[in-house]
Write an enzyme that holds these catalytic residues in place. Structure first.
Site, PDB file in Angstrom:
ATOM      1  N   TYR A   1       0.742  -1.162  -0.162  1.00 23.43           N
ATOM      2  CA  TYR A   1      -0.163   0.074  -0.044  1.00 23.43           C
ATOM      3  C   TYR A   1       0.656   1.442   0.082  1.00 23.43           C
ATOM      4  CZ  TYR A   1      -4.388  -2.551   0.803  1.00 23.43           C
ATOM      5  OH  TYR A   1      -5.356  -3.122   0.862  1.00 23.43           O
ATOM      6  N   THR A  55       6.584   2.377   9.752  1.00 15.06           N
ATOM      7  CA  THR A  55       6.490   2.735  10.940  1.00 15.06           C
ATOM      8  C   THR A  55       7.107   1.668  11.952  1.00 15.06           C
ATOM      9  OG1 THR A  55       4.319   3.468  10.360  1.00 15.06           O
ATOM     10  CG2 THR A  55       4.743   3.186  12.592  1.00 15.06           C
ATOM     11  N   ARG A  94       2.492   9.116   6.042  1.00 14.12           N
ATOM     12  CA  ARG A  94       1.390   9.616   6.833  1.00 14.12           C
ATOM     13  C   ARG A  94       0.112   9.468   6.027  1.00 14.12           C
ATOM     14  NH1 ARG A  94       3.679  15.070   8.896  1.00 14.12           N
ATOM     15  NH2 ARG A  94       3.197  14.923  10.919  1.00 14.12           N
ATOM     16  N   VAL A  95       0.202   9.051   4.849  1.00 12.72           N
ATOM     17  CA  VAL A  95      -0.803   9.029   3.977  1.00 12.72           C
ATOM     18  C   VAL A  95      -2.104   8.111   4.342  1.00 12.72           C
ATOM     19  CG1 VAL A  95       0.533   9.635   1.749  1.00 12.72           C
ATOM     20  CG2 VAL A  95      -0.021   7.107   2.486  1.00 12.72           C
ATOM     21  N   LYS A 134       5.567   9.802  14.410  1.00 15.07           N
ATOM     22  CA  LYS A 134       4.660   8.958  13.667  1.00 15.07           C
ATOM     23  C   LYS A 134       3.607   8.296  14.729  1.00 15.07           C
ATOM     24  CE  LYS A 134       2.346   6.430  10.805  1.00 15.07           C
ATOM     25  NZ  LYS A 134       1.488   7.059  10.015  1.00 15.07           N
ATOM     26  N   HIS A 190     -17.091  24.082  22.515  1.00 11.95           N
ATOM     27  CA  HIS A 190     -15.988  24.719  23.397  1.00 11.95           C
ATOM     28  C   HIS A 190     -14.834  24.916  22.402  1.00 11.95           C
ATOM     29  CE1 HIS A 190     -12.815  25.256  26.206  1.00 11.95           C
ATOM     30  NE2 HIS A 190     -13.437  25.505  27.068  1.00 11.95           N
ATOM     31  N   CYS A 246      -3.377   0.798  11.099  1.00 11.74           N
ATOM     32  CA  CYS A 246      -2.246   1.409  11.703  1.00 11.74           C
ATOM     33  C   CYS A 246      -2.818   1.658  13.498  1.00 11.74           C
ATOM     34  CB  CYS A 246      -1.849   2.609  11.019  1.00 11.74           C
ATOM     35  SG  CYS A 246      -1.235   2.718   9.288  1.00 11.74           S
ATOM     36  N   TYR A 259     -13.365  -1.619   8.051  1.00 11.53           N
ATOM     37  CA  TYR A 259     -13.210  -1.109   9.188  1.00 11.53           C
ATOM     38  C   TYR A 259     -13.781   0.528   9.082  1.00 11.53           C
ATOM     39  CZ  TYR A 259      -9.032   1.594   7.833  1.00 11.53           C
ATOM     40  OH  TYR A 259      -8.223   2.549   7.373  1.00 11.53           O
ATOM     41  N   LYS A 260     -13.790   0.943   8.101  1.00 10.02           N
ATOM     42  CA  LYS A 260     -14.457   2.421   7.961  1.00 10.02           C
ATOM     43  C   LYS A 260     -15.452   2.516   6.832  1.00 10.02           C
ATOM     44  CE  LYS A 260     -10.697   4.466   5.043  1.00 10.02           C
ATOM     45  NZ  LYS A 260      -9.934   5.380   4.957  1.00 10.02           N
ATOM     46  N   ARG A 288      -9.004  -4.911   7.251  1.00 11.38           N
ATOM     47  CA  ARG A 288      -7.817  -5.017   8.151  1.00 11.38           C
ATOM     48  C   ARG A 288      -8.132  -4.882   9.504  1.00 11.38           C
ATOM     49  NH1 ARG A 288      -2.785  -2.885   5.148  1.00 11.38           N
ATOM     50  NH2 ARG A 288      -4.112  -1.292   4.580  1.00 11.38           N
TER      51      ARG A 288
HETATM   52  N1  LIG Z   1      -1.141   1.103   4.723  1.00  5.30           N
HETATM   53  C1  LIG Z   1      -1.335   2.595   5.338  1.00  5.30           C
HETATM   54  O1  LIG Z   1      -2.068   3.100   5.166  1.00  5.30           O
HETATM   55  C2  LIG Z   1      -0.071   2.902   5.921  1.00  5.30           C
HETATM   56  C3  LIG Z   1       0.167   4.350   6.412  1.00  5.30           C
HETATM   57  C4  LIG Z   1       1.209   4.864   6.886  1.00  5.30           C
HETATM   58  C5  LIG Z   1       2.182   4.046   7.404  1.00  5.30           C
HETATM   59  N2  LIG Z   1       2.268   2.805   7.056  1.00  5.30           N
HETATM   60  C6  LIG Z   1       3.193   1.737   7.407  1.00  5.30           C
HETATM   61  O2  LIG Z   1       4.092   1.515   6.164  1.00  5.30           O
HETATM   62  C7  LIG Z   1       4.679   0.303   6.064  1.00  5.30           C
HETATM   63  C8  LIG Z   1       4.082  -0.744   5.189  1.00  5.30           C
HETATM   64  O3  LIG Z   1       2.710  -0.911   5.296  1.00  5.30           O
HETATM   65  P1  LIG Z   1       1.814  -1.412   4.036  1.00  5.30           P
HETATM   66  O4  LIG Z   1       0.349  -1.030   4.324  1.00  5.30           O
HETATM   67  O5  LIG Z   1       2.451  -0.616   2.573  1.00  5.30           O
HETATM   68  O6  LIG Z   1       2.066  -2.954   4.064  1.00  5.30           O
HETATM   69  P2  LIG Z   1       1.865  -3.998   2.896  1.00  5.30           P
HETATM   70  O7  LIG Z   1       1.644  -5.204   3.713  1.00  5.30           O
HETATM   71  O8  LIG Z   1       0.775  -3.585   1.984  1.00  5.30           O
HETATM   72  O9  LIG Z   1       3.232  -4.108   1.942  1.00  5.30           O
HETATM   73  C9  LIG Z   1       4.530  -4.595   2.497  1.00  5.30           C
HETATM   74  C10 LIG Z   1       5.080  -5.156   1.371  1.00  5.30           C
HETATM   75  O10 LIG Z   1       6.435  -5.592   1.633  1.00  5.30           O
HETATM   76  C11 LIG Z   1       6.710  -6.844   1.174  1.00  5.30           C
HETATM   77  N3  LIG Z   1       7.799  -7.298   1.744  1.00  5.30           N
HETATM   78  C12 LIG Z   1       8.088  -7.998   2.854  1.00  5.30           C
HETATM   79  N4  LIG Z   1       9.255  -8.135   3.079  1.00  5.30           N
HETATM   80  C13 LIG Z   1      10.141  -7.894   2.362  1.00  5.30           C
HETATM   81  C14 LIG Z   1      11.459  -7.913   1.936  1.00  5.30           C
HETATM   82  N5  LIG Z   1      12.404  -8.552   3.120  1.00  5.30           N
HETATM   83  N6  LIG Z   1      11.882  -7.514   0.720  1.00  5.30           N
HETATM   84  C15 LIG Z   1      10.988  -7.239  -0.213  1.00  5.30           C
HETATM   85  N7  LIG Z   1       9.628  -7.112   0.056  1.00  5.30           N
HETATM   86  C16 LIG Z   1       9.104  -7.434   1.244  1.00  5.30           C
HETATM   87  C17 LIG Z   1       5.545  -7.807   1.173  1.00  5.30           C
HETATM   88  O11 LIG Z   1       5.192  -8.720   0.637  1.00  5.30           O
HETATM   89  C18 LIG Z   1       4.345  -6.509   0.888  1.00  5.30           C
HETATM   90  O12 LIG Z   1       4.114  -6.728  -0.504  1.00  5.30           O
HETATM   91  C19 LIG Z   1       4.188  -0.321   7.731  1.00  5.30           C
HETATM   92  O13 LIG Z   1       5.273   0.002   8.322  1.00  5.30           O
HETATM   93  C20 LIG Z   1       3.069   0.432   7.978  1.00  5.30           C
HETATM   94  O14 LIG Z   1       2.733   0.407   9.096  1.00  5.30           O
HETATM   95  C21 LIG Z   1       1.009   2.220   6.473  1.00  5.30           C
END
Ligand SMILES: NC(=O)c1ccc[n+]([C@@H]2O[C@H](COP(=O)([O-])OP(=O)(O)OC[C@H]3O[C@@H](n4cnc5c(N)ncnc54)[C@H](O)[C@@H]3O)[C@@H](O)[C@H]2O)c1
Length: 428
Positions: A19, A129, A162-163, A214, A252, A268, A328-329, A336
């Site tokens: 994502y 994060t 932060r998206v 964060k 207020h 998150c 969830y929303k 998730r």
């Molecule tokens: N999704 C959100 O809305 C959001 C917002 C802000 C911050 N975050 C943070 O960003 C981070 C990523 O979240 P996400 O939602 O993108 O996760 P996600 O699970 O959608 O994506 C992670 C990707 O990394 C791949 N991966 C895992 N280990 C790997 C490795 N060693 N080498 C290569 N690829 C690998 C996975 O197969 C997966 O496709 C997290 O720490 C999350 O807390 C997410």
């Protein structure tokens, strides 16, 4: 490196194309950089290279195809393809284990892959994060594996994302960003890199501060939702409607009470407070308590439902319950950590049948009418706009008993003929 970044003359590898990583890779590619996306799931790599995204996000397929067609973005599962890049951006998941401790296996594995591939002078950015102190620990890990010195031989930065899903491509550009550099020079270089597409403000600090920032943002929201949930619990005991009380309190100038409900889901909010606490030796207990309150909210909805069963002498084991909404929303397909599932699990052994209907989620009943027919109770678990416009009189005709439990403040005025209960709706 400064001029080379400004001239788009650096090679970027994005590690983890989920994502966060996929939109980030697309943004850099469409800003003119050569980007290699490294992802361990081969089926994802295949799909992406053919121009189709594996995640749902507005505009993503169009922007991905633009990036692939221009030759600026290519996905790969082969670590050889990310050798000697100038910039590595790590976007892998950082989930919790069953016992709520952080699972940093994905991050450590990604850092090791980067350490094997990078060269002297590379910049390593962690967007995931992470618990406080992790970026410094990962810098030490790279030092051990490569013999290079952080801040001297390579740059290292924590750049938290932060998206919000559903608005990612807008927020990537317009949100402000925090860049935690292991040295000032690391943060300065990262600023030049992100400035190639970021229009929001950019603030520079050290990595442990940016990790805290964060985590504090999401913990702030989680704790405030827990406070609203506690107010909702009190409202039942005092016989008032908490939503009216919150609206009045929020007049207020310095008060902004959040919205109570059946629970807090998503990727998150349910995990970040635990990441925040995980590196600490001690804490005051407030954040953990807030998390527990939010995790227990589906049980409050269960109590309301079972109170309603009692009112009509319906034994729970004879009841058919229809849950409206699994996401969830509202207006999202994202399930998730959705509290709807926790609620379903909490009641399914006690009632005859649980059905669900969610227009955005596959695997539920096809139509609302089908899901509601001959059921005894409807429980609203998601505030999809569609649920705000239902014809309750018609739905009521399809039901065997007319119980309505509102877990998301979707119903303003309880519909006639229903036994109505809602979270925070203590009034009768
Ligand atoms: N999704 C959100 O809305 C959001 C917002 C802000 C911050 N975050 C943070 O960003 C981070 C990523 O979240 P996400 O939602 O993108 O996760 P996600 O699970 O959608 O994506 C992670 C990707 O990394 C791949 N991966 C895992 N280990 C790997 C490795 N060693 N080498 C290569 N690829 C690998 C996975 O197969 C997966 O496709 C997290 O720490 C999350 O807390 C997410």
């Amino acid at each position: 490196m400064r001029e080379r970044i400004q001239n788009r003359n650096v090679e970027i590898a994005v590690i983890g194309l989920g994502y966060i990583g996929l939109p980030t890779a697309i943004m850099f590619a469409n800003s003119g950089f050569n980007v290699t996306g490294y992802e361990i799931r081969e089926e994802v790599v295949k799909k992406l290279n053919s121009g189709t995204a594996h995640i749902v996000e507005p505009e993503i397929n169009k922007l991905l195809q633009e990036a692939i067609k221009s030759g600026k973005l290519r996905a790969t599962s082969n670590p050889e393809d990310i050798k000697n890049k100038d910039v590595y951006i790590i976007c892998v998941q950082t989930p919790l284990r069953e016992d709520k401790t952080p699972n940093l296996e994905y991050l450590e594995s990604a850092v090791k892959t980067v350490a094997r591939a990078m060269k002297k002078g590379s910049m390593v950015i962690i967007e995931s994060t992470v618990p406080p102190l992790t970026t410094v620990r990962m810098a030490r890990l790279i030092e051990t594996l490569t013999g290079l010195k952080a801040g001297e031989d390579f740059y290292m930065v924590h750049a938290p994302e932060r998206v919000m899903p559903g608005r990612i491509f807008k927020e990537l550009v317009y949100n402000s960003r925090i860049l935690g550099g292991i040295t000032r020079e690391s943060a300065d270089l990262a600023e030049i890199l992100y400035r190639t597409f970021v229009k929001g403000q950019i603030f520079k600090t050290d990595p442990t501060t940016s990790e805290m920032v964060k985590l504090m943002e999401n913990t702030f929201r989680d704790v405030n939702i827990a406070l609203a949930n506690e107010f909702a619990f009190l409202a039942h005991q005092y016989g008032i409607n908490i939503f009216e009380a919150i609206e009045l309190a929020n007049t207020h100038p310095r008060v902004k009470i959040h919205i109570p409900g059946i629970g807090v889901g998503g990727h998150c909010l349910p995990k970040d407070p635990y990441l925040l606490l995980s590196s600490a030796k001690e804490d005051f207990g407030l954040i953990k308590k807030a998390r527990e309150i939010n995790e227990d909210m589906p049980l409050m909805a269960k109590d309301l439902l079972f109170e309603a069963f009692k009112m009509i002498n319906l034994p729970p084991e004879e009841a058919v319950v229809t849950v409206l909404g699994l996401a969830y929303k509202g207006n999202s397909d994202d399930t998730r950590n959705s509290p709807a599932y926790v609620f379903i699990e909490a009641i399914q052994d006690d009632v005859k049948e649980v059905r669900s209907y969610d227009p955005y989620v596959s695997g539920t009943h096809e139509t609302l009418e089908e899901a509601v027919k001959d059921s005894d109770a409807i429980v609203i678990a998601t505030d999809h706009s569609q649920f705000k416009k239902l014809n309750w009189e018609e739905l009521g005709k399809l039901m065997r008993n007319k119980i309505l439990i509102d877990g998301r403040h979707v119903i303003d005025k309880p519909p006639k003929g229903f036994i109505f209960k809602g979270i925070g709706r203590g009034e009768y």
